[in-house]
Design a protein around this motif. Sequence first.
Motif, PDB file in Angstrom:
ATOM      1  N   THR A 363       0.920  -1.303  -0.007  1.00  0.00           N
ATOM      2  CA  THR A 363       0.057  -0.228  -0.075  1.00  0.00           C
ATOM      3  C   THR A 363       0.682   1.189   0.059  1.00  0.00           C
ATOM      4  O   THR A 363       1.711   1.224   0.695  1.00  0.00           O
ATOM      5  CB  THR A 363      -0.880   0.159   1.305  1.00  0.00           C
ATOM      6  N   VAL A 364       0.444   2.246  -0.747  1.00  0.00           N
ATOM      7  CA  VAL A 364       1.213   3.616  -0.945  1.00  0.00           C
ATOM      8  C   VAL A 364       0.319   4.775  -0.394  1.00  0.00           C
ATOM      9  O   VAL A 364      -0.804   4.647  -0.748  1.00  0.00           O
ATOM     10  CB  VAL A 364       1.733   3.670  -2.504  1.00  0.00           C
ATOM     11  N   SER A 365       0.984   5.522   0.349  1.00  0.00           N
ATOM     12  CA  SER A 365       0.189   6.851   0.700  1.00  0.00           C
ATOM     13  C   SER A 365       0.625   7.933  -0.030  1.00  0.00           C
ATOM     14  O   SER A 365       1.663   8.298  -0.654  1.00  0.00           O
ATOM     15  CB  SER A 365       0.479   7.066   2.228  1.00  0.00           C
ATOM     16  N   ARG A 366      -0.336   8.607  -0.671  1.00  0.00           N
ATOM     17  CA  ARG A 366      -0.253   9.769  -1.652  1.00  0.00           C
ATOM     18  C   ARG A 366      -1.160  10.919  -1.256  1.00  0.00           C
ATOM     19  O   ARG A 366      -2.368  10.700  -0.879  1.00  0.00           O
ATOM     20  CB  ARG A 366      -0.623   9.392  -3.229  1.00  0.00           C
ATOM     21  N   THR A 367      -0.575  12.245  -1.341  1.00  0.00           N
ATOM     22  CA  THR A 367      -1.229  13.404  -1.215  1.00  0.00           C
ATOM     23  C   THR A 367      -1.617  13.807  -2.570  1.00  0.00           C
ATOM     24  O   THR A 367      -0.432  14.161  -3.190  1.00  0.00           O
ATOM     25  CB  THR A 367      -0.614  14.377  -0.375  1.00  0.00           C
ATOM     26  N   LEU A 368      -2.758  14.227  -2.997  1.00  0.00           N
ATOM     27  CA  LEU A 368      -3.059  14.354  -4.435  1.00  0.00           C
ATOM     28  C   LEU A 368      -3.729  15.885  -4.632  1.00  0.00           C
ATOM     29  O   LEU A 368      -4.510  16.105  -3.722  1.00  0.00           O
ATOM     30  CB  LEU A 368      -3.844  13.354  -4.978  1.00  0.00           C
ATOM     31  N   HIS A 369      -3.454  16.456  -5.825  1.00  0.00           N
ATOM     32  CA  HIS A 369      -4.474  17.378  -6.196  1.00  0.00           C
ATOM     33  C   HIS A 369      -5.021  16.940  -7.600  1.00  0.00           C
ATOM     34  O   HIS A 369      -4.320  16.917  -8.621  1.00  0.00           O
ATOM     35  CB  HIS A 369      -3.729  18.917  -6.339  1.00  0.00           C
ATOM     36  N   ILE A 370      -6.465  16.890  -7.529  1.00  0.00           N
ATOM     37  CA  ILE A 370      -7.069  16.553  -8.792  1.00  0.00           C
ATOM     38  C   ILE A 370      -7.833  17.752  -9.383  1.00  0.00           C
ATOM     39  O   ILE A 370      -8.623  18.365  -8.637  1.00  0.00           O
ATOM     40  CB  ILE A 370      -7.759  15.181  -8.403  1.00  0.00           C
ATOM     41  N   PRO A 371      -7.604  18.145 -10.547  1.00  0.00           N
ATOM     42  CA  PRO A 371      -8.317  19.148 -11.127  1.00  0.00           C
ATOM     43  C   PRO A 371      -9.855  19.084 -11.431  1.00  0.00           C
ATOM     44  O   PRO A 371      -9.980  17.567 -11.575  1.00  0.00           O
ATOM     45  CB  PRO A 371      -7.565  19.624 -12.427  1.00  0.00           C
ATOM     46  N   PRO A 372     -10.654  19.819 -11.540  1.00  0.00           N
ATOM     47  CA  PRO A 372     -11.903  19.350 -11.863  1.00  0.00           C
ATOM     48  C   PRO A 372     -12.222  18.663 -13.120  1.00  0.00           C
ATOM     49  O   PRO A 372     -13.429  18.268 -13.263  1.00  0.00           O
ATOM     50  CB  PRO A 372     -12.649  20.969 -11.877  1.00  0.00           C
ATOM     51  N   THR A 373     -11.427  18.847 -14.151  1.00  0.00           N
ATOM     52  CA  THR A 373     -11.575  18.166 -15.275  1.00  0.00           C
ATOM     53  C   THR A 373     -11.152  16.715 -15.312  1.00  0.00           C
ATOM     54  O   THR A 373     -11.262  15.899 -16.211  1.00  0.00           O
ATOM     55  CB  THR A 373     -10.522  18.730 -16.580  1.00  0.00           C
TER      56      THR A 373
END
Length: 427
Positions: A363-373
């Motif tokens: 398992t990998v932990s990630r902090t993400l920013h996902i654009p609205p598109t």
Amino acid sequence: MFDRPDAGERALLVHPHTESDEEDFAEFRELALSAGADPVAVVTCRRQTPDPRHFIGKGKLEEVLLAVTEHDAELVLFDHALTPSQERNLEKALSVRVVDRTGLILDIFAQRARTFEGKLQVELAQLRHLATRLVRGWTHLERQKGGIGLRGPGETQLETDKRLLADRIRLVQKRLEKVEQQRNQGRQARKRAEVPVVGLVGYTNAGKSTLFNTLTQASVYAADQLFATLDPTLRRHHVAPHLAVVLADTVGFIRHLPHELVAAFRSTLSEASDADLLLHLIDAGDERVDDTIAEVEAVLGEIGADRVPRIRVYNKIDLTDNPQPRLERDQEGKPIRAWISARDGVGLDLLNQAIVERLSGATVSRTLHIPPTQGAIRAKLYVVAKILRDEVDENGGWHMEVEIPQRDIGVLKSLEAPVDQSALDTP
């Protein structure tokens, strides 16, 4: 008309082998005992090519007949697969029931089946095995039915029996498909609940059920005999205070496992192919340990479970020269082998530690920013990952913290915004 002789428990064991197929007789004798037979004598022979009529030669056939008479045997067990005509010819010559290795294993499975699914799977395997015997074995079935009350639509008795057999196979398959749907629903529920599945696989009589009972305090039947477990059993097991898994006990493997059984038990064996981790249980005191490992690996490949991560667990160390429990790791530090004694409860803490490390490492932990598109990626993450934080930003995008299985990390590759590299993998 050829009537098959009645079978009894007093069995004569015939152990034929060729230059390229050196079978272990001890395992065959254990199969006979597991089926409830009483071995009274053994006849061995060596043939490079089987005789098409009796499998064994004329002289050896006379020796087998003499042994049957001398020991008053009621059954002859062959440690090899026989063709339908060979089985029929041997029964005519010996005047006793003849059962080959495949039929013997099927009989053991029929005795062990307890659940509705298990009984259906055994019946399907037996019907497929019988279909070959029906076509080529009993010649009296080729006659057309006749006489008052017996005249049919012009088909032979053999054709009628083949049709009825095919109808029954289709019925059993439909019932198994419904059971498999229920099993798949259970798998999906476990995935939604984010509970990892750990499957127990291994050669028959390696101690899988004993380990299962010890870890989960269950009461699955465990005995020192081949195929003691047939029906799959699932139980929750806490490998650590913060981690619970579903432990799946499965049927054991064996050399030359009949293809009818592999096909019939595919839905059961899929518990292994769908698992997050496999514990490959091995009898540490077995002299043929390399051969049994190879056989299990071959079956895992056949059912599509060869890509599932696994730990080799060497059980019964109390019967070896080095009874100390221990873990062995690869160059990356991952535990790949464990030495335990399931019966005595020795080394189980090390095994639990190995399970935690392997599951956490996947398992990998990630902090993400996902654009609205790219909302489709966010929706996909809710399916495959554990969502720790999900907040909407001022532009309509999302800031997320997730724990995602390593095998699903490809979901993030199409993100327009880069992944925060400061996020660390879970230990």
